[in-house]
Design a protein around this motif. Structure first.
Motif, short mmCIF file in Angstrom:
data_model
loop_
_atom_site.label_atom_id
_atom_site.label_comp_id
_atom_site.label_asym_id
_atom_site.label_seq_id
_atom_site.Cartn_x
_atom_site.Cartn_y
_atom_site.Cartn_z
N MET A 1 0.63 -11.88 -1.74
CA MET A 1 1.43 -10.77 -2.18
C MET A 1 1.31 -9.66 -1.15
O MET A 1 0.25 -9.41 -0.62
CB MET A 1 0.90 -10.26 -3.53
N ALA A 2 2.39 -9.03 -0.87
CA ALA A 2 2.40 -7.84 -0.02
C ALA A 2 3.05 -6.73 -0.82
O ALA A 2 4.05 -6.95 -1.49
CB ALA A 2 3.17 -8.10 1.26
N CYS A 3 2.45 -5.58 -0.77
CA CYS A 3 2.98 -4.46 -1.53
C CYS A 3 2.91 -3.21 -0.68
O CYS A 3 1.85 -2.86 -0.18
CB CYS A 3 2.17 -4.28 -2.82
N ALA A 4 4.05 -2.58 -0.48
CA ALA A 4 4.10 -1.32 0.25
C ALA A 4 4.67 -0.26 -0.67
O ALA A 4 5.70 -0.47 -1.31
CB ALA A 4 4.97 -1.47 1.49
N THR A 5 4.00 0.85 -0.77
CA THR A 5 4.41 1.92 -1.68
C THR A 5 4.89 3.12 -0.88
O THR A 5 4.23 3.53 0.08
CB THR A 5 3.24 2.34 -2.59
N ASP A 6 6.01 3.67 -1.28
CA ASP A 6 6.52 4.89 -0.66
C ASP A 6 5.44 5.97 -0.80
O ASP A 6 4.84 6.12 -1.87
CB ASP A 6 7.79 5.33 -1.38
N PRO A 7 5.16 6.71 0.26
CA PRO A 7 4.11 7.73 0.19
C PRO A 7 4.26 8.71 -0.97
O PRO A 7 3.26 9.18 -1.51
CB PRO A 7 4.20 8.44 1.54
N THR A 8 5.48 9.02 -1.37
CA THR A 8 5.68 9.96 -2.47
C THR A 8 5.36 9.35 -3.83
O THR A 8 5.25 10.07 -4.82
CB THR A 8 7.12 10.50 -2.48
N CYS A 18 1.51 -4.58 -10.13
CA CYS A 18 2.09 -5.81 -9.56
C CYS A 18 1.05 -6.91 -9.48
O CYS A 18 1.31 -8.06 -9.84
CB CYS A 18 2.65 -5.53 -8.17
N LEU A 19 -0.14 -6.57 -8.99
CA LEU A 19 -1.22 -7.54 -8.85
C LEU A 19 -1.67 -8.07 -10.21
O LEU A 19 -1.91 -9.27 -10.36
CB LEU A 19 -2.39 -6.91 -8.10
N TRP A 49 -10.89 -5.15 -5.73
CA TRP A 49 -12.02 -4.85 -6.62
C TRP A 49 -11.53 -4.26 -7.94
O TRP A 49 -11.98 -4.66 -9.01
CB TRP A 49 -12.97 -3.89 -5.92
N THR A 50 -10.60 -3.33 -7.87
CA THR A 50 -10.07 -2.68 -9.07
C THR A 50 -9.36 -3.69 -9.97
O THR A 50 -9.40 -3.57 -11.20
CB THR A 50 -9.11 -1.54 -8.68
N ALA A 51 -8.76 -4.70 -9.37
CA ALA A 51 -8.04 -5.73 -10.13
C ALA A 51 -8.97 -6.79 -10.70
O ALA A 51 -8.53 -7.69 -11.40
CB ALA A 51 -6.98 -6.39 -9.25
#
Length: 79
Positions: A1-8, A18-19, A49-51
């Motif tokens: 999985m690849a996830c990119a989040t807009d900085p805002t 998602c994960l 770790w959080t997941a």
């Protein structure tokens, strides 16, 4: 999985959601999800770790060609 989040939109736990959905789907199929990332990728390691992923082992990846030094991490690894 690849996830990119807009900085805002960061700090809203979107990648974690998602994960969580993906790992639930994998578990529902009777499989075990795994996670791998660079030792230096703090954000990825924290997300894993959080997941609920826990470190099983670390490994070294070797390639051929020129070495690109970005920061001092490669210097610490070589020491």
């Amino acid at each position: 999985m690849a996830c990119a989040t807009d900085p805002t939109e960061r700090r809203q736990h979107l990648a974690l959601a998602c994960l969580a959905g993906l790992t639930a789907d994998i578990a529902g199929r009777g499989r075990t999800a795994t996670w791998s990332c660079s030792r230096e990728n703090r954000a990825s390691r924290l997300l894993a770790w959080t997941a609920g992923f826990r470190l099983h082992r670390e490994y070294v990846h070797h390639t051929t060609g020129p070495v690109i030094v970005s920061g001092t991490s490669i210097l610490r690894a070589a020491a």
